[in-house]
Scaffold this motif. Structure first.
Motif, short mmCIF file in Angstrom:
data_model
loop_
_atom_site.label_atom_id
_atom_site.label_comp_id
_atom_site.label_asym_id
_atom_site.label_seq_id
_atom_site.Cartn_x
_atom_site.Cartn_y
_atom_site.Cartn_z
N ARG B 203 0.82 -1.22 0.00
CA ARG B 203 0.00 0.00 0.00
C ARG B 203 0.85 1.26 0.00
O ARG B 203 0.46 2.28 -0.57
CB ARG B 203 -0.88 0.04 1.25
CG ARG B 203 -2.04 -0.89 1.19
CD ARG B 203 -3.20 -0.32 1.98
NE ARG B 203 -4.42 -1.00 1.59
CZ ARG B 203 -5.64 -0.54 1.81
NH1 ARG B 203 -5.81 0.62 2.43
NH2 ARG B 203 -6.70 -1.19 1.42
N LEU B 204 1.98 1.18 0.72
CA LEU B 204 2.83 2.36 0.87
C LEU B 204 3.98 2.37 -0.15
O LEU B 204 4.77 3.30 -0.17
CB LEU B 204 3.40 2.41 2.29
CG LEU B 204 2.36 2.55 3.40
CD1 LEU B 204 3.01 2.46 4.77
CD2 LEU B 204 1.59 3.87 3.26
N ALA B 205 4.04 1.29 -0.97
CA ALA B 205 5.07 1.18 -2.01
C ALA B 205 6.48 1.29 -1.42
O ALA B 205 7.33 2.05 -1.90
CB ALA B 205 4.85 2.22 -3.11
N VAL B 206 6.70 0.52 -0.33
CA VAL B 206 8.03 0.46 0.28
C VAL B 206 8.42 -1.01 0.48
O VAL B 206 7.58 -1.90 0.40
CB VAL B 206 8.07 1.16 1.67
CG1 VAL B 206 7.85 2.65 1.50
CG2 VAL B 206 7.03 0.54 2.60
N LEU B 207 9.69 -1.25 0.74
CA LEU B 207 10.14 -2.61 1.06
C LEU B 207 10.06 -2.83 2.57
O LEU B 207 10.27 -1.89 3.34
CB LEU B 207 11.59 -2.80 0.60
CG LEU B 207 11.82 -2.77 -0.91
CD1 LEU B 207 13.33 -2.79 -1.20
CD2 LEU B 207 11.12 -3.94 -1.58
N PRO B 208 9.80 -4.07 3.00
CA PRO B 208 9.76 -4.35 4.45
C PRO B 208 11.04 -3.92 5.16
O PRO B 208 10.97 -3.39 6.27
CB PRO B 208 9.57 -5.88 4.51
CG PRO B 208 8.84 -6.22 3.25
CD PRO B 208 9.38 -5.26 2.21
N ARG B 209 12.20 -4.12 4.53
CA ARG B 209 13.44 -3.80 5.25
C ARG B 209 13.59 -2.29 5.50
O ARG B 209 14.39 -1.88 6.32
CB ARG B 209 14.66 -4.36 4.52
CG ARG B 209 14.97 -3.70 3.20
CD ARG B 209 16.40 -4.07 2.74
NE ARG B 209 16.71 -3.46 1.45
CZ ARG B 209 16.51 -4.07 0.28
NH1 ARG B 209 16.01 -5.28 0.23
NH2 ARG B 209 16.81 -3.46 -0.84
N ASN B 210 12.83 -1.49 4.79
CA ASN B 210 12.82 -0.03 5.03
C ASN B 210 11.60 0.40 5.84
O ASN B 210 11.25 1.58 5.88
CB ASN B 210 12.86 0.73 3.71
CG ASN B 210 14.09 0.39 2.90
OD1 ASN B 210 14.00 -0.11 1.79
ND2 ASN B 210 15.26 0.63 3.48
#
Lengths: 265, 265
Positions: B203-210
């Protein structure tokens, strides 16, 4: 083959074994008649926790069986007996269940609380099949069980029960709900617990090894017999999909057990 | 210490983390304000399946948070998203749950059946916390689930939830009931499933590690972060009795995270 001379008592499962709903299964009436003639004591022995002994007798008589209240031993009666061993007779217990359980507990002198709005301290939470259970009553049972001093008993852990052409959730499902939210496990009393066989044998003053258990459910009837060292017969007239393990005497109808030889007593 | 330059998004647990009941926890309002100033996107991210996003926003605003519906991601929304990946939008689903679940499913175009007397075929049984569950509705869910083609999804498996000074049964208890009587296990969607983190990150267009996950529950918030490879902060303001494993960043209040450095973007 059954060594009838060694058999001093018989425990008879009900639904799926002697009858299915309102239909008497083949050989059931003759089996009971011949047990009486052979003077072999027996009990109507059921995990069904919802019916009182009087209700069980009413149903059996309607089907043509010559049943007496003293011949009935349900998982609710066994649970009340087990609790009576560890709790004073006037103790208050919270019950999730139906009339068969409430009646059994009251007969043993316990005060039975069933409503979520009764806020008393209770000595035990007792669970059977409860077809009117609600979240509010689950939550109340949970509150009692979070006190580690409160005992936790279950009439049985049956996962499902046949109902016409389908299945309904059993007492085991009600128990699982409470196990998950409390992290506790109950003392289970009914089949396949050996304790239910031993309590029935106590009533009849016989040893398990001289007791024949006849039932349609491999997971409960046959398993209980094995655990307690009783003799098991698995009759395949029930709805259970689990087969009894190899070596168990298997019959397709109660007629296969007849005739029962007359007692030498 | 958190490497703030690497953090591109934050998932915030609600009850026990930002507030407890009607009390805002220390640092919560400042944390949200500083996330906005630092231009770090975030989601209000909760296993609570009973509230709709509008109801969550209402509660947050009443407490002083500047919340928008698009900032809310509940386990019910994630479950509806997961089902939408595998079922046509007009499918009928049977739901044991509350308004938050029904609303999420309807928003995705599903037809929601909730009553035991609705006899339709259903494509899936979906379970959340249901504080009005009855035996009849359990039995209906069981009937659907005995058809192996019927999908089985759960918003979460939380065992219990705090309610004032005590605990109430969680969605996991409802699921356990059905697991026992059907022999089936659901696809669980909420924390601690990595899927819930991944869907939020999508949804937020980010990677889990970030992605930074802040929560008070080691078994759900922290465990989900570990499984998905996100960064976890465990704040000890909640009621959870389970400690986060060693090595997890542990704080006693959200104020310990402040100030958040301004973004270099």
């Amino acid at each position: 083959m059954i060594a009838w001379p060694d058999i001093q008592a018989v425990l008879l499962d009900l639904d799926g074994t002697l009858f299915r709903g309102d239909v008497v299964l083949p050989g059931a009436l003759a089996l009971l008649e011949q047990l009486r003639q052979a003077q072999i004591p027996f009990l109507y022995w059921t995990n069904n926790s919802t019916r009182t002994p009087v209700q069980v007798v009413d149903h059996l008589r309607k089907l043509g069986f010559d049943a007496q209240v003293r011949d009935v031993y349900t998982s609710s009666l066994a649970t009340a007996d087990a609790l009576a061993d560890v709790l004073p007779g006037a103790s208050t217990v919270f019950a999730l269940g139906e009339e068969g359980l409430f009646d059994a507990l009251r007969m043993r002198g316990f005060r039975v609380v069933t409503n979520a709005d009764q806020e008393d301290e209770v000595a035990a939470v007792v669970v059977g099949l409860d077809r009117t259970v609600t979240y509010a009553r689950f939550a109340q049972a949970m509150r009692y069980l979070l006190n580690p001093d409160t005992l936790f008993y279950a009439t049985n852990l049956d996962r499902a029960l046949p109902h016409g052409d389908h299945f309904m959730p059993g007492a085991g499902a009600v128990v699982s709900f409470l196990e998950t939210c409390t992290g506790r496990k109950p003392v289970a009393v009914g089949k396949p617990q050996a304790a239910f066989v031993l309590a029935a044998c106590d009533r009849l003053a016989v040893l398990p090894r001289n007791t024949l258990i006849i039932g349609d459910n491999a997971e409960t009837d046959v398993a209980a017999a094995k655990r307690a060292g009783a003799v098991a017969v698995w009759v395949t007239t029930g709805v259970s999909h689990v087969r009894a393990e190899q070596g168990t005497m298997t019959i397709s109808a109660l007629t296969d057990l007849l005739p029962i030889p007359r007692s030498q007593k």
